[in-house]
Design an enzyme around this catalytic site. Structure first.
Site, PDB file in Angstrom:
ATOM      1  N   LEU A 184       0.864  -1.181   0.000  1.00  0.00           N
ATOM      2  CA  LEU A 184       0.000   0.000   0.000  1.00  0.00           C
ATOM      3  C   LEU A 184       0.901   1.231   0.000  1.00  0.00           C
ATOM      4  O   LEU A 184       1.557   1.524   1.000  1.00  0.00           O
ATOM      5  CB  LEU A 184      -0.914   0.004   1.227  1.00  0.00           C
ATOM      6  CG  LEU A 184      -2.212  -0.815   1.121  1.00  0.00           C
ATOM      7  CD1 LEU A 184      -1.950  -2.266   0.782  1.00  0.00           C
ATOM      8  CD2 LEU A 184      -3.019  -0.697   2.406  1.00  0.00           C
ATOM      9  N   LYS A 266      -8.950   2.864   7.601  1.00  0.00           N
ATOM     10  CA  LYS A 266      -7.916   1.841   7.436  1.00  0.00           C
ATOM     11  C   LYS A 266      -8.540   0.464   7.218  1.00  0.00           C
ATOM     12  O   LYS A 266      -8.027  -0.348   6.436  1.00  0.00           O
ATOM     13  CB  LYS A 266      -6.998   1.817   8.669  1.00  0.00           C
ATOM     14  CG  LYS A 266      -6.111   3.045   8.789  1.00  0.00           C
ATOM     15  CD  LYS A 266      -5.102   3.115   7.651  1.00  0.00           C
ATOM     16  CE  LYS A 266      -4.169   4.301   7.761  1.00  0.00           C
ATOM     17  NZ  LYS A 266      -3.255   4.215   8.911  1.00  0.00           N
ATOM     18  N   GLN A 297      -2.381   3.744  14.828  1.00  0.00           N
ATOM     19  CA  GLN A 297      -1.324   2.735  14.852  1.00  0.00           C
ATOM     20  C   GLN A 297      -0.938   2.307  16.268  1.00  0.00           C
ATOM     21  O   GLN A 297       0.187   1.893  16.516  1.00  0.00           O
ATOM     22  CB  GLN A 297      -0.110   3.253  14.073  1.00  0.00           C
ATOM     23  CG  GLN A 297      -0.407   3.432  12.595  1.00  0.00           C
ATOM     24  CD  GLN A 297       0.735   4.031  11.803  1.00  0.00           C
ATOM     25  OE1 GLN A 297       1.899   3.982  12.214  1.00  0.00           O
ATOM     26  NE2 GLN A 297       0.430   4.609  10.645  1.00  0.00           N
ATOM     27  N   CYS A 457      13.011  17.285 -17.021  1.00  0.00           N
ATOM     28  CA  CYS A 457      13.648  16.504 -15.958  1.00  0.00           C
ATOM     29  C   CYS A 457      14.570  15.495 -16.612  1.00  0.00           C
ATOM     30  O   CYS A 457      14.507  15.273 -17.827  1.00  0.00           O
ATOM     31  CB  CYS A 457      12.614  15.810 -15.059  1.00  0.00           C
ATOM     32  SG  CYS A 457      11.675  14.507 -15.886  1.00  0.00           S
TER      33      CYS A 457
END
Length: 485
Positions: A184, A266, A297, A457
């Protein structure tokens, strides 16, 4: 002829013969795949306890060193010279020819590894060669602990290998010795470092992105995923999956109690991640969570979040401090990009719970429309990471990519400040404005909009992605500058 000797990560060396053989074969294949993109004629030889790489193109030395330092499974590698020898004195003379000019005024030691049947031991060789060099160079001094120069030699049967320069590898296991995972990724420090650690462990790492910030957010995260893949797992194709999570967030804001919003968000993410992983045949999900870093968390909240997952959850950063994570991000070359990434929290609770109760969370989710979650998953975009550049080019159909600039063009150098300082872009006939990519969205509108601008870039990826963002913001006076050389 360039020659390198490749040393395996110690954990590979202690495996059974069959496992070790499989690991070295994987590493051999990966070396051929990655280095072959730099030199099509590169030679890779698998000698069971080590590998060798040879290239007939000395001008590629630095590029090959950079590539070798980022291939999982290599603990270290050394540039070497190989030759035949007749006896111990012949070895001494060959070593003297290479190292004598480097020894004046230095402390040194000689380290020898020997295989085969010889009339001398490794210790005999170290003493003979070291003593001889000490006699030849009066200002040099043998010092076994922390010498300024270590002369590393390997003697294998009748072959002498002299290690002229030593380099550290990234260690770990070769890809894909440990299956696949779905990471993730948000573009920040934590998810980037967690992804790197999984790659280092030999896990082919795919990327799942929950879009909370629109095109600009996705452009930056794509660049981060592309950077990690290109630098550390170029040998294997992986997927980049993007899920529009804005409808899910809106539903949480309307239906979920304020203190539970973060935990529920979450849980929705790991539910979606589990289903995406299952559709790709992947058994484990990776997150960058660390104990106590934010309210969601805590151990209690992580336990509640895990109840929503149908896949194994891996958290390689679980005990790391934030500064340790940032330091590692800097070490692996993603710190600048991660630092520039805006925070998209999705939901912000005034008083987020740190001790969520599973039954209360499950009760609050009764009011959530799960069809929205399923719809977001079904509409996910699944890309081959190798096509990130191609996808960006396809999106900017209304924006030109120019190799030769118009007379009145202004070039926007969007590289990070560290890059522009090391290698400034100098164009004799055109104005160059340095505007780092992480300031482009907020500062482009302040420029003279009667002018035409061309983003530049080094690799061309970020300039294309940022052109997409500016176009979607309504700016039509932007293009991409991609010089021919």
């Amino acid at each position: 002829m360039l020659e390198f000797i490749i040393k395996l990560h110690p954990e590979i060396s202690i495996k059974s013969k069959s496992v070790r053989k499989r690991q070295t074969l994987l590493l051999e294949r990966n070396l051929k795949t990655i280095l072959g993109q730099t030199d099509e004629q590169v030679q890779v030889e698998n000698l069971f306890d080590h590998l060798t790489v040879r290239s007939a193109k000395p001008e590629l030395r630095q590029t090959l060193i950079e590539r070798l330092s980022c291939i999982p499974g290599i603990v270290s590698f050394s540039e070497m010279q190989s030759s035949q020898f007749t006896d111990l004195h012949d070895i001494f003379q060959q070593v003297q020819a290479v190292y004598q000019s480097q020894l004046p005024g230095k402390t040194f030691s000689v380290r020898v590894r020997r295989q085969g049947t010889h009339s001398f031991s490794s210790l005999d060789a170290e003493r003979y060669i070291g003593g001889g060099l000490n006699q030849q160079v009066a200002s040099a001094k043998v010092q076994l602990k922390q010498p300024q120069l270590t002369i590393r030699l390997e003697i294998k049967q009748d072959k002498l290998l002299m290690m002229t320069e030593h380099f550290n590898g990234m260690g770990g296991f070769p890809l894909p010795s440990q299956s696949d995972v779905l990471s993730l990724i948000s573009g920040g420090y934590d998810s980037a470092v967690a992804s790197y650690l999984m790659i280092r462990k030999g896990l082919r790492t795919h990327y799942l992105f929950f879009n909370l910030g629109g095109p600009a957010h996705e452009a930056g995260v794509r660049e981060m995923a592309f950077l990690i893949w290109q630098k550390y797992s170029l040998s294997h194709r992986v997927k980049f999956v993007s899920v529009d999570f804005a409808p899910v967030v809106n539903e949480i804001l309307q239906k979920i109690d304020n203190g539970l919003m973060g935990v529920v968000l979450k849980r929705m993410m790991v539910r979606a991640a589990s289903r995406v992983a299952q559709s790709l045949g992947i058994k484990a999900i990776v997150t960058g969570e660390s104990i106590g870093q934010v309210a969601s968390q805590t151990i209690t909240n992580l336990a509640v979040i895990d109840q929503a997952a149908d896949s194994l959850m891996l958290r390689p950063l679980i005990y790391q401090d934030k500064q340790e994570i940032i330091d590692l991000a800097r070490q692996i070359g993603v710190e600048q990009l991660a630092r520039s990434m805006p925070e998209y929290c999705g939901v912000i609770s005034k008083s987020p719970t740190v001790n969520a109760v599973l039954s209360e969370v499950e009760h609050s989710e009764i009011f959530f429309n799960m069809d929205l979650l399923q719809q977001a998953i079904s509409q996910a975009k699944v890309l081959d990471i190798r096509t990130v550049e191609y996808q960006a080019e396809q999106q900017i159909t209304a924006v030109a990519i120019e190799e030769v600039l118009p007379v009145d063009a202004i070039v926007l150098d969007i590289r990070a400040p560290e890059e522009t300082e090391l290698s400034p872009l100098q164009l004799h006939n055109h104005q160059v404005v340095e505007m780092p990519f992480f300031r482009l969205s907020s500062q482009f509108a302040s420029l003279d909009q009667t002018k035409q601008y061309y983003c530049y870039c080094d690799r061309g990826v970020m300039s294309r992605l940022q052109a997409v963002v500016l176009q979607e913001q309504g700016f039509k006076n932007v293009a991409v500058y991609r010089p021919t050389s």
